[in-house]
Design a protein around this motif. Structure first.
Motif, PDB file in Angstrom:
ATOM      1  N   THR A  27      -9.132 -23.289  46.653  1.00 10.11           N
ATOM      2  CA  THR A  27      -8.302 -23.337  47.866  1.00 10.11           C
ATOM      3  C   THR A  27      -7.626 -24.699  48.008  1.00 10.11           C
ATOM      4  O   THR A  27      -8.279 -25.736  47.925  1.00 10.11           O
ATOM      5  CB  THR A  27      -9.175 -23.078  49.103  1.00 10.11           C
ATOM      6  N   HIS A  88      -0.445 -22.334  37.746  1.00  9.44           N
ATOM      7  CA  HIS A  88      -1.191 -23.214  38.661  1.00  9.44           C
ATOM      8  C   HIS A  88      -2.586 -22.660  38.934  1.00  9.44           C
ATOM      9  O   HIS A  88      -2.788 -21.444  38.984  1.00  9.44           O
ATOM     10  CB  HIS A  88      -0.417 -23.474  39.954  1.00  9.44           C
ATOM     11  N   ASP A  90      -4.552 -23.637  41.621  1.00 12.01           N
ATOM     12  CA  ASP A  90      -4.919 -23.611  43.042  1.00 12.01           C
ATOM     13  C   ASP A  90      -4.482 -22.304  43.695  1.00 12.01           C
ATOM     14  O   ASP A  90      -3.646 -21.573  43.167  1.00 12.01           O
ATOM     15  CB  ASP A  90      -4.313 -24.814  43.779  1.00 12.01           C
ATOM     16  N   VAL A  91      -5.084 -22.024  44.835  1.00 12.16           N
ATOM     17  CA  VAL A  91      -4.754 -20.818  45.607  1.00 12.16           C
ATOM     18  C   VAL A  91      -4.615 -21.205  47.076  1.00 12.16           C
ATOM     19  O   VAL A  91      -5.033 -22.291  47.482  1.00 12.16           O
ATOM     20  CB  VAL A  91      -5.856 -19.727  45.471  1.00 12.16           C
ATOM     21  N   VAL A  92      -4.046 -20.285  47.862  1.00 16.60           N
ATOM     22  CA  VAL A  92      -3.999 -20.515  49.307  1.00 16.60           C
ATOM     23  C   VAL A  92      -5.325 -20.061  49.928  1.00 16.60           C
ATOM     24  O   VAL A  92      -6.071 -19.303  49.307  1.00 16.60           O
ATOM     25  CB  VAL A  92      -2.805 -19.791  49.967  1.00 16.60           C
ATOM     26  N   ASP A 120      -1.627 -14.483  42.408  1.00 22.25           N
ATOM     27  CA  ASP A 120      -0.953 -15.784  42.578  1.00 22.25           C
ATOM     28  C   ASP A 120      -1.947 -16.899  42.306  1.00 22.25           C
ATOM     29  O   ASP A 120      -2.531 -17.429  43.232  1.00 22.25           O
ATOM     30  CB  ASP A 120      -0.378 -15.875  43.993  1.00 22.25           C
ATOM     31  N   GLU A 154       0.160 -26.504  43.149  1.00 21.96           N
ATOM     32  CA  GLU A 154       1.450 -25.820  43.353  1.00 21.96           C
ATOM     33  C   GLU A 154       1.607 -25.378  44.803  1.00 21.96           C
ATOM     34  O   GLU A 154       2.692 -25.439  45.376  1.00 21.96           O
ATOM     35  CB  GLU A 154       1.561 -24.612  42.413  1.00 21.96           C
ATOM     36  N   GLU A 155       0.504 -24.927  45.415  1.00 28.81           N
ATOM     37  CA  GLU A 155       0.588 -24.347  46.761  1.00 28.81           C
ATOM     38  C   GLU A 155       0.866 -25.398  47.838  1.00 28.81           C
ATOM     39  O   GLU A 155       1.120 -25.050  48.988  1.00 28.81           O
ATOM     40  CB  GLU A 155      -0.690 -23.563  47.095  1.00 28.81           C
ATOM     41  N   THR A 384       8.641 -22.218  43.066  1.00 30.20           N
ATOM     42  CA  THR A 384       7.451 -22.415  42.228  1.00 30.20           C
ATOM     43  C   THR A 384       7.553 -23.783  41.543  1.00 30.20           C
ATOM     44  O   THR A 384       8.514 -24.529  41.767  1.00 30.20           O
ATOM     45  CB  THR A 384       7.355 -21.340  41.119  1.00 30.20           C
ATOM     46  N   HIS A 415      -0.609 -14.149  48.809  1.00 33.94           N
ATOM     47  CA  HIS A 415      -1.145 -14.848  49.982  1.00 33.94           C
ATOM     48  C   HIS A 415      -1.717 -13.859  51.017  1.00 33.94           C
ATOM     49  O   HIS A 415      -2.015 -14.263  52.145  1.00 33.94           O
ATOM     50  CB  HIS A 415      -0.089 -15.754  50.652  1.00 33.94           C
TER      51      HIS A 415
END
Ligand SMILES: [Zn+2]
Length: 440
Positions: A27, A88, A90-92, A120, A154-155, A384, A415
């Motif tokens: 996250t 990428h 990372d995630v949201v 994503d 990235e996020e 992106t 997301h």
């Protein structure tokens, strides 16, 4: 899997790689305190690459523990420009109470891998990782150098990932002429059994504006004619009421014409919104590429019921079509008026053409695995890491191949809750990616 003899193919291991990556909670809220998982994921990727025989480079941005991993697989023709395959890590954030399965479980259920990042974009990270491993272990020499990059942040804009690397380690991308990454290569079922795979060739630009209006502070019980809150509220209401005109850009026209040919429903250039409305859930994404948009997202002012504050602030998320940076800015200035101060960050649009050997390689890899399928260019309404790589003069494509069931609401998964990727689609994508890279 061992170095001596490959026992697991890329297709065989891709699902478990996605599950493993989802289980590492990466996250990215933008707050450095929450980012432990991102580094763990980078170390996981580096270890998998090392196991396969690579010597991956692990790069952190300025000691901030934001891991990026880069390897280069030498190709047969060093005279050709290299291809960058990036994703990428990372995630949201995900709120578990909104999900059918735990968002960081990586559970395989009903033919899907579930979890935050499944779409994503840990599916593409896993596919790239699996193919990179297979190539190394098989001693495969691709036609040209391939740089695999697994990136942080990235996020939250890529400041500790792609942007940082482009600014501080451009040497890692020496000779790269083209790149592929997320939000493209997925299938859209146009009508029964007719599939188009959408290749992203353009992205809208983004302008994040910070607005300020100033006025005269004073007691809330008195007469006021110079109220900062009212001024700014009126300005953002004018902005919200404005409809930017439709502009049919090259990639959007090409996409809508292509869908029209495949579906047999004529495309009326004077009414692109009607064509977009027929796209089902994809209409959300494509519809936003018909015009510029500007949405107010944050509004802050005041601190007490009986005090008129001297300052009101707001944030606007503006998105403009390629070639429209200047007229977008001009329109905003006119709508907001001279009393509103504006400051902004601009990430310009990204655009390339839908032609050349790499596009042919995408099309032939897709049709080898899905005979009769078509490829169409399209424009992404969001941004992106391609925005960073464009600064190095690299041509960017969204091509993370994935075959989707016709009834899946794909755009809602980005997301959203219950993000998941179909296992069959993932295995299909890994086969397509392998063919594509062997012929790139
Ligand atoms: Zn993404």
């Amino acid at each position: 899997m061992t170095l001596a003899g490959r026992t697991t193919s890329a297709v065989d291991e891709v699902t478990s790689l996605v599950s493993d990556l989802i289980r590492i909670d990466t996250t990215n809220t933008g707050d450095p305190a929450t980012l432990a998982g991102e580094r763990e994921a980078a170390e996981y990727v580096a270890e998998k690459l090392t196991d396969a025989g690579y010597e991956p480079l692990y790069v952190e941005s300025g000691g901030k523990r934001r891991g990026n991993v880069v390897v280069r697989l030498p190709g047969a023709d060093p005279g050709r420009g290299a291809l960058l395959v990036h994703g990428h890590l990372d995630v949201v954030p995900a709120d578990a109470s909104e999900w059918t399965v735990h968002p960081f479980s990586g559970e395989v259920r009903d033919g899907y891998v579930w979890g935050r990042g499944a779409i994503d974009m840990k599916h593409m990270v896993a596919m790239s990782l699996a193919v990179a491993r297979q190539f190394k272990q098989d001693g495969t020499v691709p036609p040209r150098d391939i740089v695999f990059a697994f990136l942080a942040d990235e996020e939250a804009g890529g400041f500790q990932g792609a942007r940082w690397l482009v600014d501080h380690r451009p040497d890692l991308f020496e000779g790269v002429t083209e790149a592929v990454s997320e939000v493209g290569g997925f299938s859209l079922t146009v009508r029964d059994g007719v599939r188009a795979y959408l290749v992203e060739t353009a992205q809208k630009g983004l302008m994040w504006l910070r607005l300020k209006a100033r006025g005269t502070a004073g007691h809330g019980s008195m007469v006021h004619t110079d109220n900062a809150v009212a001024k700014l509220a009126a300005a953002v209401a004018r902005l919200d009421a404005h409809r930017f005109p439709i502009v049919l850009t090259g990639p959007v026209r090409e996409f809508l014409q292509g869908v029209s040919e495949l579906s047999g429903v004529p495309f009326d250039e004077d009414d692109p919104e009607a064509a977009v409305a027929r796209l089902g859930s994809m209409a959300r994404l494509i519809g936003a590429t018909l015009r510029n948009t500007a949405n107010v997202t944050v509004f802050n002012a005041g601190y007490k019921s009986n005090v008129v504050p001297s300052l009101a602030e707001a944030t606007v998320d503006g998105r403009m079509l390629p070639g429209h940076e200047e007229d977008f800015e001009r329109t905003l200035a006119e709508l907001l008026g001279p009393d509103v101060e504006r400051e902004w960050d601009l990430l310009p649009p990204v655009e390339t053409t839908f032609d050349g050997h790499l596009v042919d390689a995408m099309a032939s890899a897709i049709s080898a695995e899905d005979p009769g399928a078509h490829v169409l260019p399209y424009m992404l309404s969001a941004g992106t890491d391609a925005k960073s790589f464009q600064r190095l003069g690299i041509r960017n494509f969204g091509f993370a191949p994935l075959r989707l069931p016709p009834d899946l609401d794909f755009t809602a998964l980005f997301h959203g809750p219950d993000e998941r990727v179909p296992v069959e689609g993932l295995e299909f994508g890994t086969r397509v990616l392998t063919r594509f890279l062997l012929n790139s």
